[in-house]
Scaffold this motif. Structure first.
Motif, PDB file in Angstrom:
ATOM      1  N   UNK A  49      -3.580  -0.529   2.684  1.00  0.00           N
ATOM      2  CA  UNK A  49      -3.988  -0.457   1.281  1.00  0.00           C
ATOM      3  C   UNK A  49      -5.133   0.538   1.094  1.00  0.00           C
ATOM      4  N   UNK A  50      -6.059   0.569   2.038  1.00  0.00           N
ATOM      5  CA  UNK A  50      -7.167   1.525   1.976  1.00  0.00           C
ATOM      6  C   UNK A  50      -6.642   2.956   2.033  1.00  0.00           C
ATOM      7  N   UNK A  51      -5.709   3.205   2.948  1.00  0.00           N
ATOM      8  CA  UNK A  51      -5.166   4.551   3.129  1.00  0.00           C
ATOM      9  C   UNK A  51      -4.358   4.998   1.918  1.00  0.00           C
ATOM     10  N   UNK A  52      -3.683   4.055   1.283  1.00  0.00           N
ATOM     11  CA  UNK A  52      -2.842   4.394   0.133  1.00  0.00           C
ATOM     12  C   UNK A  52      -3.659   4.799  -1.094  1.00  0.00           C
ATOM     13  N   UNK A  53      -4.958   4.543  -1.058  1.00  0.00           N
ATOM     14  CA  UNK A  53      -5.804   4.963  -2.172  1.00  0.00           C
ATOM     15  C   UNK A  53      -6.067   6.466  -2.149  1.00  0.00           C
ATOM     16  N   UNK A  54      -5.692   7.122  -1.034  1.00  0.00           N
ATOM     17  CA  UNK A  54      -5.899   8.558  -0.921  1.00  0.00           C
ATOM     18  C   UNK A  54      -7.264   8.885  -0.342  1.00  0.00           C
ATOM     19  N   UNK A  55      -7.592  10.144  -0.352  1.00  0.00           N
ATOM     20  CA  UNK A  55      -8.847  10.597   0.239  1.00  0.00           C
ATOM     21  C   UNK A  55     -10.055  10.032  -0.518  1.00  0.00           C
ATOM     22  N   UNK A 113     -10.522  -3.728  -3.857  1.00  0.00           N
ATOM     23  CA  UNK A 113      -9.415  -3.714  -2.901  1.00  0.00           C
ATOM     24  C   UNK A 113      -8.992  -5.152  -2.629  1.00  0.00           C
ATOM     25  N   UNK A 114      -7.745  -5.473  -2.972  1.00  0.00           N
ATOM     26  CA  UNK A 114      -7.252  -6.842  -2.798  1.00  0.00           C
ATOM     27  C   UNK A 114      -5.772  -6.793  -2.424  1.00  0.00           C
ATOM     28  N   UNK A 115      -5.266  -7.912  -1.912  1.00  0.00           N
ATOM     29  CA  UNK A 115      -3.847  -7.968  -1.571  1.00  0.00           C
ATOM     30  C   UNK A 115      -3.015  -8.207  -2.842  1.00  0.00           C
ATOM     31  N   UNK A 116      -1.716  -8.341  -2.665  1.00  0.00           N
ATOM     32  CA  UNK A 116      -0.836  -8.454  -3.832  1.00  0.00           C
ATOM     33  C   UNK A 116      -1.101  -9.707  -4.645  1.00  0.00           C
ATOM     34  N   UNK A 117      -1.692 -10.703  -4.007  1.00  0.00           N
ATOM     35  CA  UNK A 117      -2.035 -11.932  -4.725  1.00  0.00           C
ATOM     36  C   UNK A 117      -3.402 -11.845  -5.397  1.00  0.00           C
ATOM     37  N   UNK A 118      -4.061 -10.695  -5.230  1.00  0.00           N
ATOM     38  CA  UNK A 118      -5.384 -10.534  -5.813  1.00  0.00           C
ATOM     39  C   UNK A 118      -6.499 -11.145  -4.996  1.00  0.00           C
ATOM     40  N   UNK A 119      -6.188 -11.538  -3.761  1.00  0.00           N
ATOM     41  CA  UNK A 119      -7.174 -12.171  -2.890  1.00  0.00           C
ATOM     42  C   UNK A 119      -7.670 -11.178  -1.839  1.00  0.00           C
ATOM     43  N   UNK A 120      -8.794 -11.470  -1.204  1.00  0.00           N
ATOM     44  CA  UNK A 120      -9.299 -10.575  -0.155  1.00  0.00           C
ATOM     45  C   UNK A 120      -8.337 -10.525   1.031  1.00  0.00           C
ATOM     46  N   UNK A 121      -8.267  -9.383   1.664  1.00  0.00           N
ATOM     47  CA  UNK A 121      -7.461  -9.248   2.876  1.00  0.00           C
ATOM     48  C   UNK A 121      -8.104 -10.038   4.021  1.00  0.00           C
ATOM     49  N   UNK A 122      -7.249 -10.661   4.832  1.00  0.00           N
ATOM     50  CA  UNK A 122      -7.695 -11.381   6.018  1.00  0.00           C
ATOM     51  C   UNK A 122      -7.138 -10.783   7.301  1.00  0.00           C
TER      52      UNK A 122
END
Length: 483
Positions: free
Chosen positions: A160-166, A143-152
């Motif tokens: 982004x977590x929710x968009x992965x689905x159940x 799980x990373x942001x659009x730049x490929x970096x960790x979320x802060x």
């Protein structure tokens, strides 16, 4: 086809995953058809600062006893060993002939370092290490942001977590576990002395909690049945049972986040109301965020996430720290929270924020001292949650509340404990004060204090700081960082 019981056993190393259901490592070991050897190692070689605290040790004793009974009901048992993990595993490999070790990965810096050492030392001996997820919903590498970096920041992280689905469906507990032909030696749980004796400070904790996987499932079911519907509107009221109280069960892995997520979503579907479920699952998301932060920023438990806070002018005041620890600050909502913690090993989340703000901003003491105290006294002590939460209040963390957000302990008490029920439960000295005075007893008239049996400075302390002055001092200290 199941193999002969004389086959080399599959060693399952239990860590913070003390359950049988939704346990990917255990399920994978079972699927091999080999005998399963469940093991728990009490490794007192953990770096000193993060050695398990007293309240956690009490919980661990009960949880291991419960896990052992659950394994015995399935024809197995739990082997207990104490010592340095790498050495104990080498001994067990030599004793049993095990060639594969199944385990749930850890995210704490010292657990990750241990896994690297095991990989180097054991794989060189021809032993296969099979590592699985299970503590969190999504592995940090995935799980990373659009730049490929960790979320802060939490909101885009949770989106982004929710968009992965159940999350995937939880795995069932095995009905039967194949036993090895002979069992290696096991320590007696009592010999570890995890429970206090003299003095027995765990009486209140013992009365408040029932550890174990069965108790965790019952607590989740009770929460869904009686509390979930009102969770969104009443979760901040410490005087009622308005939260799930699942945190210690999660901390020890007696229940997994996938199990909680699916059960809560199913309840929301059945009720046709997702608002409360969404509010609760957002809190599960905060736990997830904390784990991702700890994985990507392993200094989180010890150093400020925002480096400019390295220069913050903290005070050193042992007298004030002890007053805070013992619930003797003179601010009723703060002292009720600290006494709830001491008596039960747990504190309501709203009150955790209040007492943390008081320590950091009213007393100007470093957040690490509070994090250390929580680590030792909480039954749900969890390195990721503890570090991220204290830094959030301090303003030094990821997506943190700004430092100048300073909770007024009187107003917080009046807002969230309007009738004073929480204070009365844990601060009996003030029980007879009316709700209008219970959060600020120093403003009561002599007659009101007399009627309530309160003597300021004797039966109840004067506030150790004036909040208005303390707030101004804290803002001045914060302003110094900008110079």
């Amino acid at each position: 086809m199941p193999r002969s019981s004389r086959a080399a056993p599959a060693l399952v190393l239990f860590r913070r995953d003390l359950r049988l259901a939704d346990h990917p490592a255990l399920s994978a070991a079972t699927e091999t058809g080999a005998p399963v050897l469940p093991v728990y190692i009490l490794d007192d070689e953990t770096p000193g600062r993060w050695r398990m605290g007293g309240a956690s040790r009490w919980w661990l004793h009960q949880s291991l006893r419960s896990l052992g009974a659950d394994l015995e009901a399935r024809g197995s048992r739990l082997v207990l060993r104490r010592g340095e993990t790498e050495r104990v595993l080498r001994d067990l490999i030599e004793e049993t002939g095990a060639r594969t070790i199944f385990f749930t990965r850890g995210y704490e810096p010292y657990q990750r370092a241990l896994e690297e050492r095991l990989k180097l030392s054991l794989e060189a001996r021809g032993v296969s290490l099979r590592r699985f997820g299970g503590q969190i919903l999504v592995e940090p590498e995935n799980l990373a942001n659009l730049a490929g970096a960790p979320f802060r920041v939490f909101t885009p992280f949770f989106r982004a977590l929710s968009q992965r689905g159940e999350p995937s469906t939880p795995l069932p507990a095995p009905q039967k576990l194949a036993a090895p032909d002979s069992w290696p030696r096991s320590d007696a749980l009592a010999s570890w002395s995890l429970e206090p004796t003299k003095p027995d400070w765990a009486r209140g904790i013992r009365a408040a909690w029932r550890p174990g996987e069965t108790a965790a499932r019952k607590r989740l079911a009770q929460f869904i049945e009686t509390t979930l519907a009102s969770y969104r509107t009443r979760r901040d009221e410490p005087g009622i049972d308005g939260t799930s109280r699942l945190s210690p069960h999660l901390a020890f892995g007696e229940i997994g986040p996938r199990q909680i997520w699916h059960a809560v979503q199913a309840a929301a579907e059945a009720a046709g109301d997702h608002a409360a479920a969404d509010a609760y699952l957002r809190e599960v998301g905060w736990r997830e965020f904390s784990y991702h932060l700890l994985f990507h920023f392993p200094h989180l438990p010890e150093a400020p996430f925002r480096p400019e806070f390295e220069a913050f002018p903290w005070r050193d005041d042992e007298t004030a720290l002890e007053a805070w620890q013992r619930g003797r600050t003179g601010y009723p909502i703060v002292d009720a929270g600290m006494r709830q913690l001491w008596q039960t090993g747990w504190m309501h989340n709203r009150v955790r924020m209040i007492v943390a703000s008081f320590l950091i901003k009213d007393l100007l003491l470093p957040w690490q001292t509070g994090a250390d105290w929580f680590w030792d006294t909480l039954v749900d002590a969890d390195l990721a949650n503890n570090a991220a939460s204290w830094q959030w209040v301090a303003g030094s963390g990821a997506d943190a509340a700004p430092y100048f957000r300073i909770f007024n302990p009187v107003l917080q008490g009046e807002k969230f404990d309007a009738r004073g029920d929480y204070v009365r439960a844990f601060v009996p000295e003030l029980a007879k004060l009316p709700a209008s005075l219970i959060h600020k007893p120093w403003t009561a008239s002599a007659a009101a204090l007399r009627d309530a049996g309160v003597t300021l400075g004797e039966t109840w302390p004067h506030p150790i700081v004036d909040h208005v002055a303390a707030r101004a001092r804290a803002l001045t200290a914060f302003a110094s960082l900008k110079k």
